[in-house]
Design a protein around this motif. Sequence first.
Motif, PDB file in Angstrom:
ATOM      1  N   ALA A 183       0.943  -1.282   0.038  1.00 29.58           N
ATOM      2  CA  ALA A 183      -0.257  -0.112   0.071  1.00 29.58           C
ATOM      3  C   ALA A 183       1.207   0.687   0.056  1.00 29.58           C
ATOM      4  O   ALA A 183       0.434   1.933  -0.928  1.00 29.58           O
ATOM      5  N   GLY A 184       1.938   1.520   0.858  1.00 32.92           N
ATOM      6  CA  GLY A 184       3.067   2.533   0.537  1.00 32.92           C
ATOM      7  C   GLY A 184       3.302   2.869  -0.582  1.00 32.92           C
ATOM      8  O   GLY A 184       3.595   2.509  -1.412  1.00 32.92           O
ATOM      9  N   GLN A 185       4.266   3.966  -0.701  1.00 31.17           N
ATOM     10  CA  GLN A 185       4.749   4.666  -1.407  1.00 31.17           C
ATOM     11  C   GLN A 185       6.068   3.882  -2.152  1.00 31.17           C
ATOM     12  O   GLN A 185       5.676   4.285  -3.992  1.00 31.17           O
TER      13      GLN A 185
ATOM     14  N   TRP B 108      11.706  -2.899   1.394  1.00 33.80           N
ATOM     15  CA  TRP B 108      11.931  -3.275   3.071  1.00 33.80           C
ATOM     16  C   TRP B 108      11.673  -4.376   2.816  1.00 33.80           C
ATOM     17  O   TRP B 108      12.375  -5.409   3.138  1.00 33.80           O
ATOM     18  N   ALA B 109      10.674  -4.781   2.346  1.00 33.42           N
ATOM     19  CA  ALA B 109      10.623  -7.031   2.893  1.00 33.42           C
ATOM     20  C   ALA B 109      10.522  -7.061   2.061  1.00 33.42           C
ATOM     21  O   ALA B 109      11.329  -8.668   1.966  1.00 33.42           O
TER      22      ALA B 109
ATOM     23  N   LEU C  10      10.006  -6.351  -9.461  1.00 40.64           N
ATOM     24  CA  LEU C  10      10.162  -6.077  -9.174  1.00 40.64           C
ATOM     25  C   LEU C  10       8.116  -5.360  -7.631  1.00 40.64           C
ATOM     26  O   LEU C  10       7.738  -6.084  -7.276  1.00 40.64           O
ATOM     27  N   ALA C  11       8.990  -3.778  -8.094  1.00 45.59           N
ATOM     28  CA  ALA C  11       8.202  -3.166  -6.233  1.00 45.59           C
ATOM     29  C   ALA C  11       7.088  -2.445  -7.257  1.00 45.59           C
ATOM     30  O   ALA C  11       7.695  -1.048  -7.283  1.00 45.59           O
ATOM     31  N   ILE C  12       5.639  -2.862  -6.570  1.00 49.27           N
ATOM     32  CA  ILE C  12       4.396  -2.187  -7.178  1.00 49.27           C
ATOM     33  C   ILE C  12       4.110  -1.236  -6.198  1.00 49.27           C
ATOM     34  O   ILE C  12       3.110  -1.486  -4.706  1.00 49.27           O
ATOM     35  N   PRO C  13       3.982  -0.029  -6.118  1.00 51.86           N
ATOM     36  CA  PRO C  13       3.363   1.328  -4.561  1.00 51.86           C
ATOM     37  C   PRO C  13       1.785   1.123  -5.235  1.00 51.86           C
ATOM     38  O   PRO C  13       1.535   1.023  -5.837  1.00 51.86           O
TER      39      PRO C  13
END
Length: 184
Positions: A117-119, A124-125, A146-149
């Motif tokens: 949910a964050g920006q 970090w996870a 792939l990090a999707i905010p």
Amino acid sequence: MSVRILALVGSLRAGSQNRRLAEAAVKLAPEGTEVEIYEGLADVPFYNEDLDAEGIVPAAAARLRDEAGRADALLLLTPEYNGTVPAVLKNAIDWISRPHGVGAIAGKPVAVAGTAAGQYGGVWAQDETRKAAGIAGGKVLEEAKLAIPGSMTRFADIHPVDDAEVATGLTEVLKRLADAPVAV
């Protein structure tokens, strides 16, 4: 010969956006690649060396190890809980890491992706998950990520598979994972 990628989802929630991301991976798998979402992480007990003795490994943990062992590669999908990896995913990594050095994850290509949910999309996870998977013996593909905010708003009215940017990024992760050699 098809490349079999096992997806482990770090969220047990019915409406999990990371579960939906795993569903997108199944649909976007490149030709010659099969993505299977592992069902049953909620049934795997917390890792305990006393339970890991020969002959008494809980059935749910033995099944996880078997499925991970049969996979050619692993896709770990994680939300971010309190700035780190959810316990259910870390526990899965612990079970498939044993016996150390020859566990089901040993030498296997591993990619980490996820949405939060964050920006920052749970970076970090994801970093913690890469670290744990690497120490466990997996061949972590640092470039396959792939990090999707903003998952709650971004996917409120659309499935991740229908988001062009996500589809492109996830397809690239899957290609890298499918093309990675398995260490022997």
